[in-house]
Design a protein around this motif. Structure first.
Motif, mmCIF file in Angstrom:
data_model
loop_
_atom_site.group_PDB
_atom_site.id
_atom_site.type_symbol
_atom_site.label_atom_id
_atom_site.label_comp_id
_atom_site.label_asym_id
_atom_site.label_seq_id
_atom_site.Cartn_x
_atom_site.Cartn_y
_atom_site.Cartn_z
ATOM 1 N N PRO A 32 17.328 -13.551 11.622
ATOM 2 C CA PRO A 32 17.740 -12.517 11.315
ATOM 3 C C PRO A 32 16.610 -11.222 10.828
ATOM 4 O O PRO A 32 15.798 -11.933 10.246
ATOM 5 C CB PRO A 32 18.705 -12.650 10.009
ATOM 6 N N VAL A 33 16.562 -10.139 11.407
ATOM 7 C CA VAL A 33 15.630 -9.218 11.034
ATOM 8 C C VAL A 33 16.079 -7.925 10.332
ATOM 9 O O VAL A 33 17.136 -7.479 10.836
ATOM 10 C CB VAL A 33 14.814 -8.784 12.380
ATOM 11 N N LYS A 34 15.509 -8.016 9.087
ATOM 12 C CA LYS A 34 15.936 -6.687 8.264
ATOM 13 C C LYS A 34 14.446 -6.549 7.472
ATOM 14 O O LYS A 34 13.939 -7.434 6.664
ATOM 15 C CB LYS A 34 16.855 -6.903 7.459
ATOM 16 N N PHE A 35 13.998 -5.283 7.613
ATOM 17 C CA PHE A 35 12.463 -4.967 6.793
ATOM 18 C C PHE A 35 13.087 -4.330 5.307
ATOM 19 O O PHE A 35 13.811 -3.800 5.164
ATOM 20 C CB PHE A 35 11.985 -3.991 7.556
ATOM 21 N N GLY A 36 12.230 -5.045 4.447
ATOM 22 C CA GLY A 36 12.311 -4.533 3.319
ATOM 23 C C GLY A 36 11.811 -3.185 2.850
ATOM 24 O O GLY A 36 11.220 -2.706 3.591
ATOM 25 N N LYS A 55 11.454 9.215 14.425
ATOM 26 C CA LYS A 55 12.621 8.638 14.525
ATOM 27 C C LYS A 55 12.740 7.046 15.030
ATOM 28 O O LYS A 55 13.419 6.398 14.400
ATOM 29 C CB LYS A 55 13.506 9.410 15.896
ATOM 30 N N VAL A 56 11.701 6.472 15.651
ATOM 31 C CA VAL A 56 11.528 5.264 15.782
ATOM 32 C C VAL A 56 11.464 4.307 14.456
ATOM 33 O O VAL A 56 11.856 3.404 14.329
ATOM 34 C CB VAL A 56 10.680 4.951 17.057
ATOM 35 N N ARG A 57 10.324 5.138 13.600
ATOM 36 C CA ARG A 57 10.017 4.586 12.434
ATOM 37 C C ARG A 57 11.395 4.411 11.594
ATOM 38 O O ARG A 57 11.522 3.444 10.986
ATOM 39 C CB ARG A 57 9.028 5.261 11.803
ATOM 40 N N ASP A 58 12.227 5.514 11.716
ATOM 41 C CA ASP A 58 13.554 5.150 10.639
ATOM 42 C C ASP A 58 14.460 4.344 11.346
ATOM 43 O O ASP A 58 14.967 3.441 10.371
ATOM 44 C CB ASP A 58 14.119 6.779 10.720
ATOM 45 N N GLU A 59 14.238 4.245 12.736
ATOM 46 C CA GLU A 59 15.315 3.018 13.297
ATOM 47 C C GLU A 59 14.757 1.727 12.880
ATOM 48 O O GLU A 59 15.647 0.816 12.457
ATOM 49 C CB GLU A 59 15.521 3.099 14.789
ATOM 50 N N LEU A 60 13.506 1.232 12.779
ATOM 51 C CA LEU A 60 12.940 0.426 12.381
ATOM 52 C C LEU A 60 13.445 -0.005 10.859
ATOM 53 O O LEU A 60 13.652 -1.200 10.396
ATOM 54 C CB LEU A 60 11.402 0.206 12.490
ATOM 55 N N ALA A 61 13.174 0.827 10.033
ATOM 56 C CA ALA A 61 13.182 0.800 8.689
ATOM 57 C C ALA A 61 14.869 0.658 8.568
ATOM 58 O O ALA A 61 15.148 -0.238 7.280
ATOM 59 C CB ALA A 61 12.865 2.086 7.913
ATOM 60 N N GLN A 81 0.740 -1.223 -0.111
ATOM 61 C CA GLN A 81 -0.101 0.079 -0.095
ATOM 62 C C GLN A 81 0.704 1.318 -0.045
ATOM 63 O O GLN A 81 0.165 2.588 -0.032
ATOM 64 C CB GLN A 81 -0.980 -0.155 1.315
ATOM 65 N N GLY A 82 2.195 0.992 -0.025
ATOM 66 C CA GLY A 82 2.981 2.213 0.119
ATOM 67 C C GLY A 82 3.123 2.945 1.306
ATOM 68 O O GLY A 82 3.556 3.903 1.437
ATOM 69 N N TYR A 83 2.934 2.413 2.489
ATOM 70 C CA TYR A 83 2.837 2.948 3.847
ATOM 71 C C TYR A 83 4.231 2.854 4.246
ATOM 72 O O TYR A 83 4.955 1.966 4.013
ATOM 73 C CB TYR A 83 1.888 1.944 4.754
ATOM 74 N N LYS A 84 4.323 3.797 5.184
ATOM 75 C CA LYS A 84 5.742 4.076 5.672
ATOM 76 C C LYS A 84 5.915 3.594 7.193
ATOM 77 O O LYS A 84 6.939 3.251 7.763
ATOM 78 C CB LYS A 84 6.282 5.335 5.637
ATOM 79 N N TYR A 85 4.775 3.620 7.800
ATOM 80 C CA TYR A 85 4.862 3.299 9.216
ATOM 81 C C TYR A 85 4.426 1.951 9.614
ATOM 82 O O TYR A 85 4.403 1.398 10.811
ATOM 83 C CB TYR A 85 3.815 4.267 10.213
#
Lengths: 288, 403
Positions: free
Chosen positions: B361-365, B345-351, B144-148
């Protein structure tokens, strides 16, 4: 050979459906109560069979002898203490009351047993019999025979025993039965008790076949409802005919157009019956 | 309002206690990080919600035991606000909004499953609240093109492709596959991926059908499958469906080289209830307690997570519980790295997260869905799940034949 297998499957399943529906049909036919607690009674019966087998190694066949009187007493007491107070009220009132009772019983089962699915697995398993490549599981065969026996016993009670004739008399004409000296309140409680006993016994038999969880009660209730409409309210032989018809439609529908549409087909049939033959296959106004 | 939903089935005294608890925590708001968790605590999905709750609670307990989440040198206690949306997806959306606007949660966990997570994500995106979906795998949630929005389950094909490759390599005689799927978002999506995967690997799909939710009997369907003589039977659904199918397969004496079921065998309830009939059933899940990862998160190793879970709940965790726990642990790491409770800021760290955890291993696309995890394929052998792949955590060899 596939056709023969589907036919046998449907006959066996139909008898199980009849067993699920018969107590529901009796209560609806005699008391004019749509008993929404019926599905939870079946699940409670299944837990009884499972508990007796797991903890005391009592076979489900013997559990039938425990379930029948225990559920009769439970049903009798519920009718006398609770349902009887609103029995002459419009059907929506009794429907709401049984809905509330069902919520209480079902949530109590979720609380005590949790919603996890359990399975009663006989040791050793009973296996299956096969004849010309048509396979029938033995537990289903015995459950079917038991279902037929329970149906037969109810038929005999209604036909031969004084209490059975009184139940039919109340169903035919409540006021006339009262004038003839029938204790209507007592008959209502006995009919509700019989309905509960049949539900409890159905639960014991279903425990052998289906996974057990409080969440399955709505599925049983839905089947009971459809079978009653197809077969005819309050009719013992009607429940049997309705059960077999439903299972046949589901089995054939599942094979020809896919299992996703089998339920749609059975509910379409339900609507057709409600329009064309609302009294059901064998239902007659007021007499068994 | 949320209080009443929270405790719809509890007594009045509990209601008062919870309301009191919420108001008390509001007074200490500066020392608390609030996480909202809308869950189907009642209704048909209640068993799944309870698993989610267990996973979140275990993380919160461990985080608080360690003093809380460290934000710029100050410790914040973790508080999880639960609300029941009664297995009703539209209500999940309302509940999600209430948590943001009335409960003032800092961050969110998604409602259960792909459908509700997708529905709820529109609200959290509108308010720009970082949200982790711990039980949503379908690609439609993340396109959906969502960022959060972030998710800890890889796409469905990451379960079916390795399974097909193992069967193809170890059972070359398997040529025909029959697929039976519950007509429900996740089970159907997995079955469709299986169909693609089977065809891509040169297998013939001789049967593909859906069965309705609440189906009480599969005998006619199984008779038809038996008449087609597939060497691989693949069934999707939930525990009750799969137990029933397995029992009726035995009843009809259906034998196959390979039987795969998703998602039942990942649950201990299935293994216990199926008993001997579960033997050699293959499955795949996003995580398994047999995995051996050594992570940087609060739980550390997989073994430690399993131990903590057993100590608290007296049972083994499954992938849904572990995913809930790791979602909390990921939030904790992101907040600590951001050094702030600022949502962006937390969103950016998750990204930009790229870390080993007890979950893997955790890495979000770029779309927010995890793309680093290799879900384990396993088989029930001797009443226990044995991991067949990935090679890093492999425990045994694939066995052919199901009776």
């Amino acid at each position: 050979m596939l056709a023969a297998q589907v036919l046998i499957n449907a006959l066996v399943l139909g008898c199980l459906y009849a067993c699920i529906a018969i107590g529901f049909s009796l209560v609806w036919g005699v008391l004019n109560v749509i008993n929404l607690i019926h599905g939870s009674f079946i699940v409670l019966g299944a837990y009884l069979a499972w508990g007796l087998y797991q903890s005391l190694h009592i076979s489900p066949w013997y559990a039938l002898g425990i379930a029948a009187p225990a559920f009769f007493v439970l049903g009798y007491v519920i009718q006398r203490l609770i349902l009887n107070r609103v029995i002459t009220a419009p059907v929506l009132v009794t429907l709401t009351l049984t809905f509330g009772l069902d919520l209480i019983l079902n949530n109590a089962m979720i609380y005590y047993f949790k919603a996890d699915y359990r399975k009663l697995t006989l040791t050793p398993p009973m296996g299956s019999v096969s004849l010309f490549d048509v396979v029938v599981p033995i537990d289903r065969l015995i459950a079917t025979a038991s279902a037929l026996a329970l149906t037969g016993i109810l038929y005999l009670i209604l036909r031969r025993l004084r209490v059975g004739r009184a139940i039919i008399a109340v169903r035919l004409d409540r006021d006339a039965a009262m004038l003839m000296g029938v204790n209507v309140n007592s008959i209502y409680a006995i009919a509700f008790g019989l309905g509960a006993a049949l539900a409890g016994c159905a639960g014991v038999l279903m425990a052998l076949i289906f996974p057990i969880s409080p969440l399955t009660s709505t599925a049983y209730l839905g089947k009971a409802f459809v079978v009653c409409v197809l077969g005819g309210l309050g009719s013992v032989s009607g429940a049997l005919a309705g059960g077999i018809l439903l299972a046949l439609i589901e089995g054939i529908g599942s094979t020809l157009i896919g299992p996703a549409h089998a339920t749609t087909l059975s509910f379409a049939l339900l609507i057709v019956f409600l329009i064309v033959r609302p009294q059901g296959l064998l239902g007659r106004k007021g007499f068994e | 309002m949320v209080c009443s939903r929270l405790t719809s089935r509890r007594s009045n005294s509990l209601l008062l206690a919870v309301c009191f608890g919420l108001s008390a925590s509001a007074a200490l708001a500066q020392d608390v990080v609030k996480f909202g968790a809308p869950l189907p605590l009642t209704g048909p999905l209640a068993p799944e919600a309870i698993k989610q709750q267990q996973g979140y609670d275990l993380w919160a307990e461990q985080a608080n035991k360690a003093g809380g989440i460290s934000v710029g040198g100050k410790k914040y206690k973790v508080e999880i606000v639960y609300a029941d949306y009664q297995s009703n997806t539209p209500r999940a959306v309302q509940t999600t909004e209430q948590m943001i606007t009335q409960n003032n949660v800092n961050f969110l966990f998604s409602p259960f499953g792909s459908g509700a997570a997708k529905a709820g994500s529109s609200v959290s995106e509108k308010y720009k609240v970082p949200t982790i979906a711990s039980t949503a795998s379908s690609a439609q949630v993340y396109d959906q093109g969502y960022k959060y929005l972030f998710g800890t389950f890889t796409p469905n094909d990451t379960l079916t492709t390795p399974l097909t490759q193992i069967v193809k390599a170890k059972a070359p005689d398997v040529k025909k596959v029959a697929i039976l799927a519950r007509n429900d978002l996740f089970p159907l999506a997995i079955a469709q991926e299986m169909e693609k995967s089977a065809k891509a690997n040169g297998l013939e799909v001789v049967y593909f059908e859906k069965y309705a939710i609440n189906t009480l009997d599969h005998s006619a369907t199984l008779s038809q499958i038996k008449s087609l003589a597939p060497q691989w039977i693949f069934v999707t659904g939930y525990i009750n469906d799969l137990l029933l199918v397995r029992k009726q397969m035995s009843d009809q004496q259906i034998k196959a080289g390979v039987l795969s079921m998703i998602a039942g065998p990942a649950y201990q309830e299935f293994i216990d209830a199926a008993g001997a009939s579960g033997e050699n059933t293959t499955s795949a899940a996003w995580w398994h307690p047999a995995a051996q990862y050594s992570g940087k998160d609060i739980f550390g190793t997989t073994a430690n997570y399993v131990k903590l879970f057993r100590d608290k709940y007296k049972s083994d965790p499954d992938y849904a519980q572990a995913s809930a726990s790791v979602s909390g642990a990921l939030f904790q790491m992101a907040i600590e790295r951001a050094g702030s409770l600022d949502r962006d800021k937390v969103r950016d760290e998750l990204a930009r997260m790229n870390v080993m955890t007890f979950f893997g291993p955790v890495k979000f696309g770029p779309n927010g869905q995890i793309d680093s995890l290799e879900p384990p394929v396993f088989q029930l052998q001797g009443g226990k799940p044995v991991v067949l792949s990935p090679a890093l955590i492999k425990q045994g060899e694939f066995r052919l034949g199901v009776n």
